[in-house]
Design a protein around this motif. Sequence first.
Motif, mmCIF file in Angstrom:
data_model
loop_
_atom_site.group_PDB
_atom_site.id
_atom_site.type_symbol
_atom_site.label_atom_id
_atom_site.label_comp_id
_atom_site.label_asym_id
_atom_site.label_seq_id
_atom_site.Cartn_x
_atom_site.Cartn_y
_atom_site.Cartn_z
ATOM 1 N N LYS A 12 -5.173 -1.124 14.353
ATOM 2 C CA LYS A 12 -4.738 0.193 13.868
ATOM 3 C C LYS A 12 -5.572 1.339 14.469
ATOM 4 O O LYS A 12 -6.641 1.106 15.054
ATOM 5 C CB LYS A 12 -4.834 0.215 12.341
ATOM 6 N N TYR A 52 7.449 0.175 8.657
ATOM 7 C CA TYR A 52 6.944 -0.067 7.298
ATOM 8 C C TYR A 52 8.040 0.107 6.235
ATOM 9 O O TYR A 52 7.716 0.367 5.072
ATOM 10 C CB TYR A 52 5.786 0.885 7.002
ATOM 11 N N HIS A 55 7.915 -0.945 2.638
ATOM 12 C CA HIS A 55 7.050 -0.205 1.696
ATOM 13 C C HIS A 55 7.632 1.157 1.306
ATOM 14 O O HIS A 55 6.933 1.983 0.717
ATOM 15 C CB HIS A 55 5.661 0.021 2.317
ATOM 16 N N PHE A 60 2.314 5.279 -1.429
ATOM 17 C CA PHE A 60 1.489 5.544 -0.237
ATOM 18 C C PHE A 60 2.285 5.523 1.068
ATOM 19 O O PHE A 60 1.711 5.628 2.151
ATOM 20 C CB PHE A 60 0.322 4.537 -0.168
ATOM 21 N N LEU A 64 0.930 6.349 4.832
ATOM 22 C CA LEU A 64 0.839 5.150 5.676
ATOM 23 C C LEU A 64 1.518 5.385 7.026
ATOM 24 O O LEU A 64 0.974 5.035 8.082
ATOM 25 C CB LEU A 64 1.516 3.999 4.912
ATOM 26 N N THR A 94 -6.389 -6.758 1.848
ATOM 27 C CA THR A 94 -5.906 -5.441 2.289
ATOM 28 C C THR A 94 -6.984 -4.375 2.109
ATOM 29 O O THR A 94 -7.210 -3.546 2.995
ATOM 30 C CB THR A 94 -4.657 -5.039 1.465
ATOM 31 N N ARG A 105 -11.420 -7.352 8.249
ATOM 32 C CA ARG A 105 -11.435 -6.134 7.427
ATOM 33 C C ARG A 105 -12.788 -5.913 6.756
ATOM 34 O O ARG A 105 -13.203 -4.771 6.557
ATOM 35 C CB ARG A 105 -10.296 -6.173 6.416
ATOM 36 N N ILE A 112 -8.767 1.286 2.218
ATOM 37 C CA ILE A 112 -7.495 0.558 2.118
ATOM 38 C C ILE A 112 -6.481 1.058 3.156
ATOM 39 O O ILE A 112 -5.653 0.293 3.645
ATOM 40 C CB ILE A 112 -6.938 0.603 0.674
ATOM 41 N N ASP A 113 -6.560 2.319 3.530
ATOM 42 C CA ASP A 113 -5.659 2.854 4.569
ATOM 43 C C ASP A 113 -6.171 2.496 5.958
ATOM 44 O O ASP A 113 -5.427 1.981 6.788
ATOM 45 C CB ASP A 113 -5.563 4.384 4.469
ATOM 46 N N ASN A 115 -7.768 0.143 7.384
ATOM 47 C CA ASN A 115 -8.266 -1.232 7.242
ATOM 48 C C ASN A 115 -8.192 -2.013 8.554
ATOM 49 O O ASN A 115 -8.173 -3.238 8.559
ATOM 50 C CB ASN A 115 -7.567 -1.950 6.073
ATOM 51 N N HIS A 118 -3.326 -4.918 10.981
ATOM 52 C CA HIS A 118 -2.150 -5.317 10.211
ATOM 53 C C HIS A 118 -1.747 -6.707 10.688
ATOM 54 O O HIS A 118 -1.891 -7.023 11.866
ATOM 55 C CB HIS A 118 -0.980 -4.344 10.461
HETATM 56 P P1 CMP Z 1 -0.925 -3.358 6.030
HETATM 57 O O1 CMP Z 1 -1.242 -4.805 6.035
HETATM 58 O O2 CMP Z 1 -0.754 -2.675 7.328
HETATM 59 O O3 CMP Z 1 0.424 -3.122 5.182
HETATM 60 C C1 CMP Z 1 0.692 -1.924 4.501
HETATM 61 C C2 CMP Z 1 -0.489 -1.015 4.426
HETATM 62 O O4 CMP Z 1 -0.442 -0.037 3.432
HETATM 63 C C3 CMP Z 1 -1.729 -1.818 4.107
HETATM 64 O O5 CMP Z 1 -2.073 -2.611 5.208
HETATM 65 C C4 CMP Z 1 -2.701 -0.705 3.735
HETATM 66 O O6 CMP Z 1 -3.444 -0.233 4.851
HETATM 67 C C5 CMP Z 1 -1.790 0.420 3.253
HETATM 68 N N1 CMP Z 1 -2.010 0.796 1.868
HETATM 69 C C6 CMP Z 1 -2.377 2.021 1.454
HETATM 70 N N2 CMP Z 1 -2.496 2.055 0.122
HETATM 71 C C7 CMP Z 1 -2.206 0.827 -0.340
HETATM 72 C C8 CMP Z 1 -2.175 0.225 -1.636
HETATM 73 N N3 CMP Z 1 -2.448 0.919 -2.741
HETATM 74 N N4 CMP Z 1 -1.832 -1.080 -1.718
HETATM 75 C C9 CMP Z 1 -1.527 -1.787 -0.591
HETATM 76 N N5 CMP Z 1 -1.541 -1.270 0.661
HETATM 77 C C10 CMP Z 1 -1.890 0.023 0.786
#
Ligand code: CMP
Length: 136
Positions: A12, A52, A55, A60, A64, A94, A105, A112-113, A115, A118
């Motif tokens: 990322k 994405y 999601h 988020f 994201l 995550t 990670r 969390i953002d 990270n 992916h």
């Molecule tokens: P990733 O595995 O790329 O898939 C979705 C991404 O959303 C996740 O990694 C995180 O980086 C991001 N994300 C941001 N906030 C959250 C959250 N509250 N729960 C899960 N994923 C989150």
Amino acid sequence: MSNIEQTLSIIKPDAVERNLEGQIKEIFIRNGFRIIEEKKIQINKSEAEKFYKVHETKPFYNELCNYLSSGPIVVMKLEKENAIFENRELMGSTNPKDAKEGTIRKKFGLSIDKNSVHGSDSLENANIELDFFFKT
Ligand code: CMP
């Protein structure tokens, strides 16, 4: 019975920006993954929204998609026995705060953002995500 799988990994923007591409690839290779295809690209916001889409109802989602399109990323087609599960184990939770010692990670994730990596979470999503970046 052997179960060779392919999965999508993304390095990322936070990790590319910190020049961690080489170190992260080295971890994959050391752990038995083969990098079958790879490219460094930058996607736009609408491509990130498509990627994405699973999601899209999450609070988020907008952040994201802004984030994934904010800078260069490295997308890789990885191959290994049980690659999907093995990649998720190697990435760690995550949220880097919850990730185990020795995971990518834990070592490199900032939040969390941001990270750092992916990875596809299922066989179905691996196929969809690999097609997204590598379909010829
Ligand atoms: P990733 O595995 O790329 O898939 C979705 C991404 O959303 C996740 O990694 C995180 O980086 C991001 N994300 C941001 N906030 C959250 C959250 N509250 N729960 C899960 N994923 C989150």
